[in-house]
Write a protein that holds these residues in place. Structure first.
Motif, PDB file in Angstrom:
ATOM      1  N   VAL A 110       0.040  -1.429   0.004  1.00 38.43           N
ATOM      2  CA  VAL A 110      -0.453   0.507   0.478  1.00 38.43           C
ATOM      3  C   VAL A 110       0.778   1.231   0.150  1.00 38.43           C
ATOM      4  N   LEU A 111       2.353   1.131   0.498  1.00 36.67           N
ATOM      5  CA  LEU A 111       2.948   2.752   1.108  1.00 36.67           C
ATOM      6  C   LEU A 111       4.131   2.840  -0.464  1.00 36.67           C
ATOM      7  N   THR A 112       3.517   1.851  -1.544  1.00 36.88           N
ATOM      8  CA  THR A 112       4.423   1.861  -2.464  1.00 36.88           C
ATOM      9  C   THR A 112       3.807   2.374  -3.916  1.00 36.88           C
ATOM     10  N   PHE A 113       2.352   1.446  -2.974  1.00 34.19           N
ATOM     11  CA  PHE A 113       1.496   2.036  -4.888  1.00 34.19           C
ATOM     12  C   PHE A 113       0.903   2.901  -4.691  1.00 34.19           C
ATOM     13  N   LEU A 114       0.419   3.829  -3.237  1.00 36.25           N
ATOM     14  CA  LEU A 114      -0.336   4.588  -3.579  1.00 36.25           C
ATOM     15  C   LEU A 114       1.171   6.206  -3.582  1.00 36.25           C
ATOM     16  N   PRO A 115       2.064   6.288  -3.379  1.00 40.72           N
ATOM     17  CA  PRO A 115       2.715   7.093  -4.362  1.00 40.72           C
ATOM     18  C   PRO A 115       2.313   6.929  -5.460  1.00 40.72           C
ATOM     19  N   ALA A 116       3.130   5.574  -5.876  1.00 40.32           N
ATOM     20  CA  ALA A 116       4.307   5.168  -6.997  1.00 40.32           C
ATOM     21  C   ALA A 116       2.967   6.124  -8.083  1.00 40.32           C
ATOM     22  N   THR A 117       1.220   5.538  -7.651  1.00 38.56           N
ATOM     23  CA  THR A 117       0.875   5.633  -8.764  1.00 38.56           C
ATOM     24  C   THR A 117       0.413   7.183  -9.195  1.00 38.56           C
ATOM     25  N   MET A 171      -7.839   9.443  -6.953  1.00 33.03           N
ATOM     26  CA  MET A 171      -8.195   9.431  -5.314  1.00 33.03           C
ATOM     27  C   MET A 171      -9.182   8.732  -5.756  1.00 33.03           C
ATOM     28  N   ALA A 172     -10.074   8.443  -6.465  1.00 36.94           N
ATOM     29  CA  ALA A 172     -11.312   6.978  -6.265  1.00 36.94           C
ATOM     30  C   ALA A 172     -10.158   5.830  -6.647  1.00 36.94           C
ATOM     31  N   VAL A 173      -9.961   5.456  -7.057  1.00 31.53           N
ATOM     32  CA  VAL A 173      -8.287   4.298  -7.600  1.00 31.53           C
ATOM     33  C   VAL A 173      -7.484   4.276  -6.041  1.00 31.53           C
ATOM     34  N   LEU A 174      -7.346   5.189  -5.317  1.00 31.39           N
ATOM     35  CA  LEU A 174      -6.200   4.878  -3.900  1.00 31.39           C
ATOM     36  C   LEU A 174      -7.217   4.878  -2.935  1.00 31.39           C
ATOM     37  N   VAL A 175      -8.375   5.293  -3.002  1.00 29.90           N
ATOM     38  CA  VAL A 175      -9.440   5.191  -1.543  1.00 29.90           C
ATOM     39  C   VAL A 175      -9.901   3.036  -1.940  1.00 29.90           C
ATOM     40  N   LEU A 176      -9.993   3.337  -2.870  1.00 27.38           N
ATOM     41  CA  LEU A 176     -10.517   1.694  -3.152  1.00 27.38           C
ATOM     42  C   LEU A 176     -10.162   0.516  -2.828  1.00 27.38           C
ATOM     43  N   CYS A 177      -8.115   1.032  -2.672  1.00 29.26           N
ATOM     44  CA  CYS A 177      -6.802   0.351  -2.548  1.00 29.26           C
ATOM     45  C   CYS A 177      -6.768   0.063  -1.009  1.00 29.26           C
ATOM     46  N   VAL A 189      -8.847   1.293   0.911  1.00 29.38           N
ATOM     47  CA  VAL A 189     -10.373  -0.077   1.975  1.00 29.38           C
ATOM     48  C   VAL A 189     -10.817  -1.149   2.028  1.00 29.38           C
ATOM     49  N   GLY A 190      -9.773  -1.421   0.809  1.00 23.34           N
ATOM     50  CA  GLY A 190      -9.772  -2.901   0.219  1.00 23.34           C
ATOM     51  C   GLY A 190      -8.257  -3.780   1.606  1.00 23.34           C
ATOM     52  N   TYR A 191      -7.148  -2.686   1.645  1.00 21.66           N
ATOM     53  CA  TYR A 191      -5.896  -3.430   2.193  1.00 21.66           C
ATOM     54  C   TYR A 191      -6.530  -2.622   3.848  1.00 21.66           C
ATOM     55  N   VAL A 192      -7.118  -2.032   4.591  1.00 21.92           N
ATOM     56  CA  VAL A 192      -8.022  -1.868   5.594  1.00 21.92           C
ATOM     57  C   VAL A 192      -8.964  -3.507   5.965  1.00 21.92           C
ATOM     58  N   ARG A 193     -10.461  -2.908   5.222  1.00 28.49           N
ATOM     59  CA  ARG A 193     -10.866  -4.552   5.332  1.00 28.49           C
ATOM     60  C   ARG A 193     -10.307  -5.438   5.331  1.00 28.49           C
ATOM     61  N   GLN A 194      -9.117  -6.400   4.901  1.00 26.54           N
ATOM     62  CA  GLN A 194      -7.881  -7.153   4.824  1.00 26.54           C
ATOM     63  C   GLN A 194      -8.045  -7.084   6.341  1.00 26.54           C
ATOM     64  N   GLY A 195      -7.424  -6.531   6.464  1.00 23.96           N
ATOM     65  CA  GLY A 195      -6.265  -6.285   7.394  1.00 23.96           C
ATOM     66  C   GLY A 195      -7.497  -6.305   9.328  1.00 23.96           C
ATOM     67  N   VAL A 196      -8.909  -5.599   8.872  1.00 25.32           N
ATOM     68  CA  VAL A 196      -9.457  -5.817  10.175  1.00 25.32           C
ATOM     69  C   VAL A 196     -10.078  -7.523   9.719  1.00 25.32           C
ATOM     70  N   ARG A 197     -10.026  -8.447   8.675  1.00 24.20           N
ATOM     71  CA  ARG A 197     -10.233  -9.549   9.107  1.00 24.20           C
ATOM     72  C   ARG A 197      -9.212 -10.654   9.808  1.00 24.20           C
ATOM     73  N   ARG A 198      -7.991  -9.475   9.236  1.00 26.86           N
ATOM     74  CA  ARG A 198      -6.830 -10.313   9.884  1.00 26.86           C
ATOM     75  C   ARG A 198      -6.930 -10.384  11.556  1.00 26.86           C
ATOM     76  N   GLU A 199      -7.443  -9.646  11.896  1.00 26.23           N
ATOM     77  CA  GLU A 199      -7.760  -9.143  13.573  1.00 26.23           C
ATOM     78  C   GLU A 199      -8.747 -10.090  13.990  1.00 26.23           C
ATOM     79  N   VAL A 200      -9.594 -10.073  12.672  1.00 23.89           N
ATOM     80  CA  VAL A 200     -10.967 -11.461  13.510  1.00 23.89           C
ATOM     81  C   VAL A 200     -10.272 -12.369  13.480  1.00 23.89           C
ATOM     82  N   SER A 201      -9.873 -13.368  12.610  1.00 21.90           N
ATOM     83  CA  SER A 201      -9.333 -14.043  12.666  1.00 21.90           C
ATOM     84  C   SER A 201      -8.756 -14.836  13.564  1.00 21.90           C
TER      85      SER A 201
END
Lengths: 279, 272
Positions: free
Chosen positions: A210-217, A259-265, A267-279
């Motif tokens: 996430v940290l490399t993709f955002l500025p690179a885009t 911005m829309a593309v990056l917000v999607l990325c 959000v996808g990352y955060v949700r993935q992280g949330v799922r990790r914490e739940v499981s």
């Protein structure tokens, strides 16, 4: 206690208000102007006019967007492939030099981004040292600059530190007992690495991605100095609309798209992280 | 035996190749800043001519002064705002702290070009012509988040019992904050200030969007020089900037250690 809480909140308020006006307010203005138009003199005018977004539907913009995502994605993958062995080598074999090595990774990042890109383009230039070495070889590319590979390489060079640090942090946090357990269960060095170490540290790679993709885009310097007209990215279009083209509503719409593309990325990352914490 | 060899040598090879690639472009800039010739690929002898050209170029040296000015003011503003924010948000109860933390993170996750475009539109919307002022305001916006995130990490690591002990001994909450917490935080505040100075001085993207045509900061000036063809004096400018950044980073890394903190202060950079 409640009274104190209000005091603390008051302490945080000036900065929050500042960010509210100068950051969030500004972002909302971009959104508003993306629906604007330009008057005959070329000045931006607020309106409710989706014509900028209609322009974005033209294939040329879709191509640039897809290209930006591909370049940023390739650069992120390249960063991961480079960063993992580097972070692993430092974490496992760095010994008492660990901090020195990590400092050596971080320090170039504080060198001016333009100067680093400039040095990179000088190395890859047609008359530059890299091409002179490549020229002796019986095979190899005819030139380096103005290629997609150069732009992707430039992006990876610019942002690799954002991948190394989270991966290194994840590896450092990994309990050595876990690796020993893998060895005790008769896993070979490689098998333990593949089935234990890598999965246990993949959240570091995700964070780094996430940290490399955002500025690179959003980058436009790499494509400008290492690419040609065929390698332009969305950041180059935004910059052109604001500095040369003067079509600010279209530039704003491009920014919203980015911005829309990056917000999607994110959000996808955060949700993935949330799922990790739940499981 | 063979596996032992692989085990011991591979990390060296990996790190060796990596650092070579990482430092080669920087080394090239430094080397060719001392080149006697105009070429950027053939070294034809040692000379300081490009440094002379840099220091006799009024536009470039003026940009250095502008950059120093902007970085200093942005540093002061963002450190005051960011420190207050970090202390307040880490102490406040309920959801407000989490909300403040979230708001702080957004600017750091937003690509600079978006921040640049947004700032430009805001200033245009407010009727302010791009100038030193707009540049400083935009740089503060970006740096506040940076300071707040660094300090919140450090505040979370501080032992709250020390502050409570001070209050048990009769200190008010403010006294405890002023006499116990802030001194404990001071080295990190100072280190964050130095990092912000270095980041703002080096910033190009935000500066390109928010600075006016007069008083351009150094990176913006370099960018236009690069666009109109590569000039060897850029190597000299770049080398001076590298030296400046290196000194600042060394200072920031050393500070927490000088004040008796363990570690190298690297966690400042990684935001750990």
């Amino acid at each position: 206690m409640r009274r104190h809480s209000r005091l603390w909140a008051a302490l945080a308020l000036p900065a929050l208000a500042w960010l509210g006006v100068f950051f969030l307010g500004a972002i909302l203005l971009v959104l508003a102007l993306s629906f604007g138009t330009t008057d005959p003199l070329g000045n931006p005018v607020f309106a409710v006019d989706p014509s900028s977004y209609r322009t974005l539907m033209e294939p040329v913009y879709a191509r640039v967007l897809v290209r930006s995502l591909l370049y940023a994605g390739a650069a992120t993958a390249l960063c991961a492939v480079v960063a993992y062995p580097v972070a692993y080598s430092i974490a496992r074999y760095g010994g008492r030099f660990k901090n020195v090595l990590i400092a050596a990774v971080v320090v170039p990042f504080f060198a001016n981004y333009l100067v680093r890109m400039y040095g990179w383009s000088a190395l890859l230039a047609d008359e530059g040292p890299v091409m002179r070495v490549v020229g002796w070889l019986p095979f190899g590319p005819e030139r380096m600059v103005s290629t997609a590979a150069a732009v992707v390489g430039g992006l990876a060079y610019g942002f690799v530190v954002f991948m190394i640090l989270p991966v290194y942090a994840a590896l450092e946090r990994l309990d050595p007992a876990v690796i020993e357990a893998g060895r005790d269960l008769y896993g070979s060095r490689l098998a333990t690495f593949v089935t234990v170490t890598v999965p246990a540290t993949r959240h570091g790679v995700y964070a780094g991605a996430v940290l490399t993709f955002l500025p690179a885009t959003g980058d436009f310097v790499s494509a400008q100095f290492l690419g040609g007209p065929e390698q332009l990215m969305i950041g180059n279009l935004v910059q052109e609309k604001f500095f040369a083209g003067q079509d600010w509503p279209l530039g704003a719409a491009l920014t919203v798209l980015l911005m829309a593309v990056l917000v999607l990325c994110t959000v996808g990352y955060v949700r993935q992280g949330v799922r990790r914490e739940v499981s | 035996m063979k596996r032992g060899l692989v085990k011991s040598r591979l990390p060296f090879v990996v790190l060796g190749v990596f650092f070579l690639v990482l430092y080669a472009p920087i080394a090239a800039v430094v080397l060719f800043s001392f080149n006697a010739g105009k070429s950027l690929s053939a070294f034809s002898g040692f000379s300081l001519r490009w440094y002379r050209e840099f220091f006799s170029d009024g536009a470039l040296t003026g940009s250095v002064a502008t950059s120093v000015q902007v970085a200093a003011v942005a540093m002061a503003g963002s450190v005051v705002l960011g420190t207050a924010m970090a202390v307040g948000a880490s102490r406040v109860r309920g959801r407000f702290g989490a909300f403040a933390g979230f708001v702080t993170l957004i600017p750091l996750l937003t690509p600079e070009i978006v921040t640049g475009v947004a700032s430009l539109l805001l200033f245009k919307g407010l009727g302010i012509t791009p100038s030193l002022l707009t540049l400083i305001l935009a740089e503060i916006t970006f740096s506040v988040s940076y300071v707040a995130v660094i300090l919140r990490a450090r505040l979370a690591a501080l032992n709250p019992e020390v502050e409570e002990a001070a209050m048990d001994l009769g200190a008010t909450r403010w006294q405890a904050l002023r006499l116990v917490t802030l001194p404990a935080l001071a080295p990190v505040v100072l280190a964050a200030a130095i990092l912000v100075f270095a980041l703002v001085f080096d910033d190009f993207v935000l500066a390109a969007f928010t600075s006016g045509t007069d008083d351009q900061p150094l990176p913006v000036r370099i960018y236009s020089a690069m666009r109109f063809g590569i000039r060897p004096s850029i190597n000299a400018v770049g080398t001076v900037m590298l030296a400046g950044s290196a000194v600042l980073i060394a200072l920031a890394l050393a500070l927490p250690r000088l004040f008796g903190r363990r570690g190298t202060g690297l966690d400042l950079l990684s935001g750990e």
